[in-house]
Design an enzyme around this catalytic site. Structure first.
Site, PDB file in Angstrom:
ATOM      1  N   LYS A  67       0.902  -1.240   0.070  1.00 22.71           N
ATOM      2  CA  LYS A  67       0.008   0.032  -0.083  1.00 22.71           C
ATOM      3  C   LYS A  67       0.950   1.217  -0.022  1.00 22.71           C
ATOM      4  CE  LYS A  67      -4.280   0.986   0.388  1.00 22.71           C
ATOM      5  NZ  LYS A  67      -5.433   0.181  -0.051  1.00 22.71           N
ATOM      6  N   ASP A 102      -6.892   4.316  -4.589  1.00 24.67           N
ATOM      7  CA  ASP A 102      -7.657   4.236  -3.427  1.00 24.67           C
ATOM      8  C   ASP A 102      -8.218   5.657  -3.087  1.00 24.67           C
ATOM      9  OD1 ASP A 102      -7.640   2.117  -0.914  1.00 24.67           O
ATOM     10  OD2 ASP A 102      -7.562   3.943  -0.195  1.00 24.67           O
TER      11      ASP A 102
END
Ligand code: GLU
Length: 444
Positions: free
Chosen positions: A126, A166
């Site tokens: 991430k 995201d």
């Protein structure tokens, strides 16, 4: 002390200022107790949990860029490469002022199990930055993305680490990031997913997280004797996940009546009008007050409160820790019988426990929102074979994947004596594949 408690303590001591990361680790390790206890000595000898809770690599870097007034601004950029046991690191980039190492580590840790649950060969990672895209011009967004990618490009690649979107990173940002990567590396490869359809993106990727959430919710309801059709649904958020969750809810015969953004929320008793929502949020990038101004049936409420509405099913699709114990109590009191997370960790630990104790079907985000990253993996496959599949083909694969995920976690929960505990089921099913791969690959 049990091995799990030892690792929880170790994680707390080593990461004292990382509450989101600690919360995610606690949630996962508590569910893994039963699995670890069956073979505690072997796991301890291999330090498997120490390795599982320690990222393989974390990058933190400076991102300087110039705003429209000629002022130089500096943000913190991150990429956490958490676990590559089952495939290249895969996971989104988040641009939001709340981003810090704790948030990115929690998201990367969750991603490891989520990606494993998809059944596809992707590891977990991430990244992001504490950059706030709100109110920025297109040129400022591009300047930021180019500067961020100038540094990130050193660490990623189509077979190494494949970022995606995201919160705060959608099609526009992926385009700017991809352009800069190609310019720096002089290679056209599937290094990012969520790309535009003209340059290697997959059909149905945009819709995938929201659609997948509804496919899984439908299956969870069906297996518990309910029909999704005809149900009233409360949704939070108004971004990519919420929008396509609302769209698919309508298509499956349910009625989504709420959505929310950072300033307030909408209750629309006639059901959220998808085209109006898309126009306001995707095209105009405006606030939900504009939605209310265009829809006479809609009521806009300032601040929080989306979970106070009477509903059968709740789908938190905004951000982490948005559904608290008080909200869980309201949902139960109002007759809500199922919650499936569209966002990552939107429900606090206390709220999750309350919902489960009161018989609410509860599916954690690492299972119910896995449709996005699963379709990203399908985008990687298409890029590798230099072909693109039809919308129907991708959507059919997505449906299969979501239905399979539900059955895997349902099965794992039953196998370990916790039928109906989908939190435990998801963590156990996700863990087993990763742990087996890590054990097979030796001490790395
Ligand atoms: N950000 C999404 C997630 O939380 C998608 C990640 C991806 O497609 O790589 O799973």
């Amino acid at each position: 002390m049990s091995y799990v408690d030892e690792i929880l303590e170790r994680t707390r001591v080593q990461n004292p200022a990382q509450p989101e990361f600690l919360q995610a680790v606690q949630e996962v390790l508590e569910s893994l107790r039963v699995v670890i206890e069956r073979d505690e000595d072997a796991y301890r000898r291999d330090a498997l949990l120490e390795r599982l809770t320690t990222p393989e690599r974390c990058f933190i870097f400076r991102v300087p860029w110039v705003d429209d007034h000629g002022q130089v601004r500096v943000n913190n950029g991150y990429r956490v490469q958490f676990n590559s046991a089952i495939g290249p690191y895969k996971g989104g980039l988040r641009f939001h002022p709340s981003v810090n190492l704790s948030v990115i580590k929690f998201l990367g840790f969750e991603q490891v199990f989520k990606n494993s649950l998809t059944g596809l060969p992707i590891g977990g990672g991430k990244g992001g930055a504490d950059f706030d895209p709100k109110g920025k011009s297109d040129r400022e967004i591009m300047a930021f993305c180019q500067s961020y990618m100038t540094e990130l490009s050193k660490y990623i690649g189509a077979d190494t680490d494949v970022p995606a979107g995201d919160i705060g990173v959608g099609g526009r940002e992926i385009g700017y990031l991809f352009g800069q990567y190609k310019r720096l590396k002089d290679v056209f490869e599937g290094v990012l997913t969520g790309k535009g359809l003209t340059y290697g993106g997959s059909k149905a990727r945009t819709e995938a997280t929201g659609y997948g959430l509804l496919y899984l919710t439908q299956e969870m309801l069906k297996c518990n004797g309910y029909d999704l059709a005809g149900k009233t649904i409360a949704v939070s958020g108004a971004g990519n996940v919420a929008t396509y969750a609302i769209e698919k809810a309508w298509q499956l015969g349910a009625k989504p009546v709420t959505c929310s953004d950072s300033t307030g929320w909408i209750y629309d008793p006639e059901g959220i009008h998808v085209d109006t929502l898309k126009e306001v949020k995707e095209v105009r990038r405006a606030r939900l007050t504009e939605y209310a101004a265009r829809r006479p049936s809609a009521v806009y409420h300032e601040g929080k409160g989306v979970w106070s509405v009477k509903c059968d099913v709740a789908l938190p699709c905004a951000t982490q820790n948005e559904l608290h114990l008080e909200d869980a109590k309201l949902l139960v009191a109002n007759g809500c019988f199922a919650v499936a997370e569209g966002a990552n960790m939107p429900t606090t630990l206390e709220a999750t426990a309350y919902l489960q104790e009161h018989g609410v079907l509860f599916c954690p985000g690492k299972a119910s929102n896995a449709g996005g990253v699963a379709t990203s993996a399908l985008e990687m496959s298409q890029n590798s074979e230099r072909l693109s599949w039809s919308f129907e083909e991708v959507d059919a694969k997505l449906q299969d994947i979501m239905v399979n995920i539900f059955h895997n976690l349902d099965q794992a929960a039953k196998e370990y004596g916790m039928p109906g505990n989908y939190v435990a089921g998801a963590n156990i099913a996700g863990f087993k594949k990763v742990a087996t791969a890590m054990q097979a690959q030796g001490i790395v």
